[in-house]
Design a protein around this motif. Structure first.
Motif, mmCIF file in Angstrom:
data_model
loop_
_atom_site.group_PDB
_atom_site.id
_atom_site.type_symbol
_atom_site.label_atom_id
_atom_site.label_comp_id
_atom_site.label_asym_id
_atom_site.label_seq_id
_atom_site.Cartn_x
_atom_site.Cartn_y
_atom_site.Cartn_z
ATOM 1 N N PRO A 1 0.800 -1.224 0.000
ATOM 2 C CA PRO A 1 0.000 0.000 0.000
ATOM 3 C C PRO A 1 0.834 1.275 0.000
ATOM 4 O O PRO A 1 0.462 2.260 -0.639
ATOM 5 C CB PRO A 1 -0.838 -0.127 1.276
ATOM 6 N N ASP A 2 1.961 1.268 0.717
ATOM 7 C CA ASP A 2 2.799 2.470 0.743
ATOM 8 C C ASP A 2 3.394 2.780 -0.622
ATOM 9 O O ASP A 2 3.696 3.932 -0.920
ATOM 10 C CB ASP A 2 3.930 2.303 1.769
ATOM 11 N N TYR A 3 3.553 1.768 -1.452
ATOM 12 C CA TYR A 3 4.147 1.968 -2.771
ATOM 13 C C TYR A 3 3.103 2.248 -3.847
ATOM 14 O O TYR A 3 3.310 3.095 -4.723
ATOM 15 C CB TYR A 3 4.971 0.731 -3.151
ATOM 16 N N THR A 4 1.968 1.562 -3.791
ATOM 17 C CA THR A 4 1.068 1.583 -4.938
ATOM 18 C C THR A 4 -0.157 2.479 -4.787
ATOM 19 O O THR A 4 -0.709 2.926 -5.794
ATOM 20 C CB THR A 4 0.566 0.163 -5.263
ATOM 21 N N PHE A 5 -0.643 2.724 -3.569
ATOM 22 C CA PHE A 5 -1.908 3.429 -3.411
ATOM 23 C C PHE A 5 -1.814 4.870 -3.910
ATOM 24 O O PHE A 5 -2.735 5.381 -4.534
ATOM 25 C CB PHE A 5 -2.354 3.393 -1.947
ATOM 26 N N GLY A 6 -0.690 5.519 -3.647
ATOM 27 C CA GLY A 6 -0.503 6.896 -4.076
ATOM 28 C C GLY A 6 -1.119 7.884 -3.113
ATOM 29 O O GLY A 6 -1.934 7.542 -2.247
#
Length: 463
Positions: free
Chosen positions: A441-446
């Motif tokens: 989530p920290d990488y992809t959610f934005g």
């Protein structure tokens, strides 16, 4: 964040990513006497008139581990400047662990206060920097609806990528590392689940065109290529209703049978869609859509061959001021190269990136370049003095599992990212929160602004 063992580290990891445990057999997913915990709260989408919230409910099973459990769902909402507190505006009669609440009828440019509840527990964000950073809607309990661009809504274009049709393990980077996730036995393959959910969403949201920027397949086998084409054809006609371009997973492979020969390679994807390095050209109501094949014959990096570059330059030069959306699989900018997990070699190579942006300098009508490949929502800065938004959209096939809508108005455009809504898609999206040891989530959610924003431009000449 591990799923195994009752340690404090595991407990925190489970609360931060209940997805790690959502793939347990149904017999293990049983709430005990303790009250459920509502976690993973995300304010996914905020438009001028609506908001989408998602969260998950978990409780301890017989061994003390937190597992997803079905519960009710309620959202309370109210204007932030009102003396009244938030009031109930949404209630889901179907009990599920994976909650999706969409509330419409809001006023543009207004600040709202909200609460999400399940079985008496107020939903809180996961232990993720993306949603726990001070000032986020998840920490403040407030959001502000967007102000739409002036003028009429002209077109709605769906931006999607990274279906990986045929893939069986999600989250692998190199070999078997880090640990990946598989679909539960007896359930449909997750790429099919997520693609079907995407198409169902688009039917409900009155989308004019679907753009898929690469990695439609896992390995471009004959079966994968035919299968994903057949599913997309249920939504509309290739080249008219939906447009595609090739990703690195769709490149010609060695060893396949019955497909077009390219030396020792076989282009099964191309037999079902487009030949390699062919520019996609389409126009709708004066809006120009151009798809660039950035795939290499072998490898994961990006390039554009000379004939395609020349054709792109010719098209742009013939009508440089026409409003133009460009899409291709590999991100373009130096910022993208420096911030993705695989490094600069993962995006469009430096010389091609510089030439592409130079072409955009001479074509002021280009306003947005959509790419995939990184599986994240992110806007990056151009390397040249150009008014072009470089937008990466998260993958269809895994968390956060969705697409962006580009709404074009006479006076600009609005971008909003949506998760897909089907129950099976929400379950898989929650499961794959656990990828990269729970850090996905920290990488992809934005950021909120990566997912939801408005840009003012003059599109008054479009119909």
């Amino acid at each position: 964040m591990s799923c195994c063992g009752p340690s404090r580290r595991t407990l925190l990891g489970a609360m931060a990513s209940a997805a790690l445990l959502s793939a347990l057999p149904a017999s293990r997913v049983t709430a005990q006497s303790v009250s459920p915990v509502a976690t993973d709260l995300e304010v996914v989408t905020v438009t001028d008139q609506s908001v989408v919230l998602t969260w998950t409910t978990v409780a301890a099973d017989e061994s003390g581990r937190l597992v997803p459990v079905p519960s009710d769902a309620e959202v309370r909402l109210g204007a932030a400047d009102s003396v009244r507190g938030p009031v109930p505006v949404f209630a889901d009669p179907e009990r599920t662990p994976f909650h999706y609440a969409e509330i419409g009828g809001l006023e543009p440019g207004r600040r709202y206060r909200f609460e999400a509840w399940s079985q008496g527990a107020r939903a809180t964000p996961a232990l993720s920097l993306t949603t726990l950073t001070p000032g986020t809607p998840e920490t403040t309990g407030e959001f502000t609806t967007l102000l739409p661009p002036p003028g009429r809504l002209l077109r709605t274009i769906a931006l999607a990528n990274d279906v990986h049709y045929g893939e069986t393990v999600s989250g692998l980077v190199v070999g078997g590392f880090p640990p990946g996730f598989r679909q539960l036995a007896g359930l449909p393959p997750y790429p099919e689940v997520m693609l079907d959910a995407l198409l169902d969403d688009l039917r409900a949201r009155e989308v004019d065109r679907l753009v898929v920027a690469g990695d439609l397949t896992s390995e471009a086998t004959p079966e994968e290529s035919r299968g994903v084409r057949a599913r997309l054809d249920t939504w509309g006609a290739l080249g008219t209703d939906y447009l595609v371009t090739r990703g690195n997973h769709d490149r010609p492979h060695v060893g396949y049978q019955g497909c077009t020969h390219l030396g020792e390679h076989r282009d099964c994807w191309g037999d079902n869609f487009l030949p390699p390095q062919q520019l996609v050209e389409h126009e709708v109501g004066g809006l120009r859509l151009l798809g660039v094949d950035t795939s290499e014959l072998d490898g994961s990096g990006g390039r554009i061959d000379r004939p395609q570059f020349d054709r792109l330059a010719e098209v742009l030069r013939a009508d440089p001021d026409r409003p133009t959306l460009v899409f291709g699989h590999h991100p373009v900018t130096r910022e993208s190269g420096l911030t993705n997990t695989a490094g600069p070699g993962f995006v469009l190579n430096g010389p091609d990136s510089a030439e592409l942006q130079h072409d955009y300098e001479r074509a002021p009508g280009v306003f947005l370049h959509h790419s995939g490949h990184t599986h994240r929502n992110r806007r990056t800065r151009p390397d040249a003095n150009i008014a072009v938004e470089f937008l990466e959209v998260a993958a269809v096939k895994e968390y956060p599992g969705g697409y962006s809508l580009l709404r074009v108005y006479e006076g600009g455009y609005m971008v909003n990212f949506y998760k897909t809504r089907a129950e099976s898609a929400r379950r898989w999206s929650s499961t794959t929160r656990g990828e990269y040891f729970g850090l996905l989530p920290d990488y992809t959610f934005g950021t909120f602004a990566d997912r939801n924003h408005v840009v003012l431009r003059d599109f008054s000449g479009l119909s």
